[in-house]
Design an enzyme around this catalytic site. Structure first.
Site, PDB file in Angstrom:
ATOM      1  CE  LYS A  51     -30.025  47.381  17.945  1.00  0.00           C
ATOM      2  NZ  LYS A  51     -31.026  48.301  18.491  1.00  0.00           N
TER       3      LYS A  51
HETATM    4  C1  PLP Z   1     -30.217  49.508  19.428  1.00  0.00           C
HETATM    5  C2  PLP Z   1     -29.094  50.460  19.304  1.00  0.00           C
HETATM    6  C3  PLP Z   1     -28.491  51.053  20.426  1.00  0.00           C
HETATM    7  C4  PLP Z   1     -29.018  50.936  21.815  1.00  0.00           C
HETATM    8  O1  PLP Z   1     -29.234  49.674  22.268  1.00  0.00           O
HETATM    9  P1  PLP Z   1     -30.299  49.441  23.460  1.00  0.00           P
HETATM   10  O2  PLP Z   1     -30.120  48.001  23.759  1.00  0.00           O
HETATM   11  O3  PLP Z   1     -31.642  49.776  22.912  1.00  0.00           O
HETATM   12  O4  PLP Z   1     -29.905  50.311  24.585  1.00  0.00           O
HETATM   13  C5  PLP Z   1     -27.389  51.847  20.228  1.00  0.00           C
HETATM   14  N1  PLP Z   1     -26.890  52.075  19.006  1.00  0.00           N
HETATM   15  C6  PLP Z   1     -27.444  51.538  17.905  1.00  0.00           C
HETATM   16  C7  PLP Z   1     -26.820  51.811  16.583  1.00  0.00           C
HETATM   17  C8  PLP Z   1     -28.568  50.728  18.017  1.00  0.00           C
HETATM   18  O5  PLP Z   1     -29.118  50.217  16.906  1.00  0.00           O
END
Ligand code: PLP
Length: 380
Positions: A185
């Site tokens: 992210k």
């Molecule tokens: C990364 C992501 C998640 C989940 O996040 P985690 O921290 O990996 O649990 C959920 N929805 C979207 C759209 C994502 O990109």
């Protein structure tokens, strides 16, 4: 084929100050949730205009906890998009509710709000919109639908930290807003997430669901009155998050620059010449978490995406795909979903690719990626 180092599609960049801050936490004698978590939550809250924020160990449990706080469970329907990471739908199953998928808009690749409204039944209690690649949906329209039908919104803004709508940051308004700090992210903690809440009562519940349902009082008072889990963020993760978050404005600006350069390099005739589809050219709302193309089908019958990924890899360029349609995964097929139900998502899910996009990338890297895309598509 290429002399240059491999260009991955994503790469975390952790600066030396952050690495030193993690070292300090490790030496401090307090390595689980503590002062760093509190400091990170305070900074996030200030960033979101003073709204209450709590951190967690993933951007998945954030959404599960929001659903629990909203009292959503068996018998309830929650509408979401089929083009997201499977976490978005899994959390609906996790609380015992029924996920309902509405097809996407072919241009934005986000949930089509008209189809969303058409999918509402008397059992619908909530909606989880996803801001794919960091591009928000039409928030005015989304919240008008929510008001009309008395629905809770849990915004899956996992990819949208730093994005905005009509000049307001995602997270500074709305109902529940969930972010992820997973490794890929824009801002990472290695793993983690945060949830923007509305009221003191919601904060109290979020803290309970985060840690075994525990409430403490006095020196030794402890009670459990709801079933919580083990979802707290550590100070080690929060120290990484604080170090990353300090650069949010610069890294969002840099990603927008890279996106602009992608458009410039692809040129105005790219779609007509190559049959691939660019993302919407948005430089005010999106944080450009991803830069995604929808590929054309191949004339020779080879699988367009797998072949493209393989040929890009041979040219030294990493390609991601976000995401295969959730409703066609076995867990969801077993609940009655099948091909033909969501045709736009099925086409986009089969042909969408993510080009390299990360903070330490340069314009030269963009030029390299675009030259490779054009060469691969020309030969297709
Ligand atoms: C990364 C992501 C998640 C989940 O996040 P985690 O921290 O990996 O649990 C959920 N929805 C979207 C759209 C994502 O990109």
């Amino acid at each position: 084929m290429s002399q240059l180092p491999f260009l991955p599609f994503s790469k975390p960049v952790i600066d030396e100050a952050t690495i030193a801050a993690v070292g300090e936490v490790l030496r401090s004698g307090w390595i689980t949730s503590g002062p760093k978590v509190q400091a990170f939550e305070a900074q996030l809250s200030a960033y979101f205009g003073g709204r209450p924020v709590r951190t967690f160990n993933s951007g998945t449990c954030t959404m599960e906890i929001a659903l629990r706080i909203a009292g959503i469970g068996p018998g309830d329907e929650v509408i979401t998009t089929p083009i997201s990471w499977v976490a978005t739908a899994n959390v609906i199953l996790e609380v015992g509710a029924t996920p309902v998928f509405a097809d996407i808009d072919p241009l934005t690749r986000n949930i089509d709000l008209e189809r969303l409204e058409a999918a509402i039944t008397p059992r619908t209690r909530a909606v989880i919109p996803v801001y794919l690649a960091g591009l928000p949906v039409d928030m005015d329209r989304l919240y008008a639908i929510a008001r009309r039908h008395n629905l809770r919104i849990i915004e899956d803004a996992a990819q949208a930290l730093g994005s905005s709508w009509n000049g307001q940051r995602i997270g500074a308004g709305g109902d529940f807003v969930s972010f992820s700090f997973q490794a890929n992210k824009n801002v990472t903690c290695s793993e983690g997430g945060c949830l923007v809440l509305n009221t003191a009562e919601e904060v109290r519940l979020a803290e309970k669901y985060r840690l075994q349902g525990v409430t403490r009082s006095g020196f030794d008072g402890l009670d459990v009155d709801v079933l919580g889990g083990k979802f707290n963020m550590t100070d080690v993760a929060a120290a990484i998050g604080l170090g990353q978050f300090a650069h949010i404005e610069a890294l969002t600006a840099h990603r927008r620059e890279l996106a602009r350069h992608y458009f410039k390099c692809f040129g105005d005739d790219f779609e007509a010449t190559y049959g691939a589809q660019l993302p919407p050219a948005d430089f005010s709302s999106s944080n450009w978490h991803l830069f995604q193309l929808v590929l054309p089908e191949r004339a020779d019958g080879l699988p367009a995406r797998a072949t493209f990924m393989e040929q890009m890899q041979a040219r030294g360029i990493g390609i991601g795909y976000h995401y295969p349609p959730i409703h066609l995964l076995s867990l969801y097929r077993a609940r009655g979903w099948q091909e033909g139900m969501l045709p736009v998502a099925e086409r986009v899910g089969r042909l969408i690719v993510s080009l390299p996009m990360f903070t330490s990338m340069t314009k030269d890297d963009v030029e390299r990626a675009v030259a490779a895309v054009k060469a691969v598509l020309r030969d297709a």
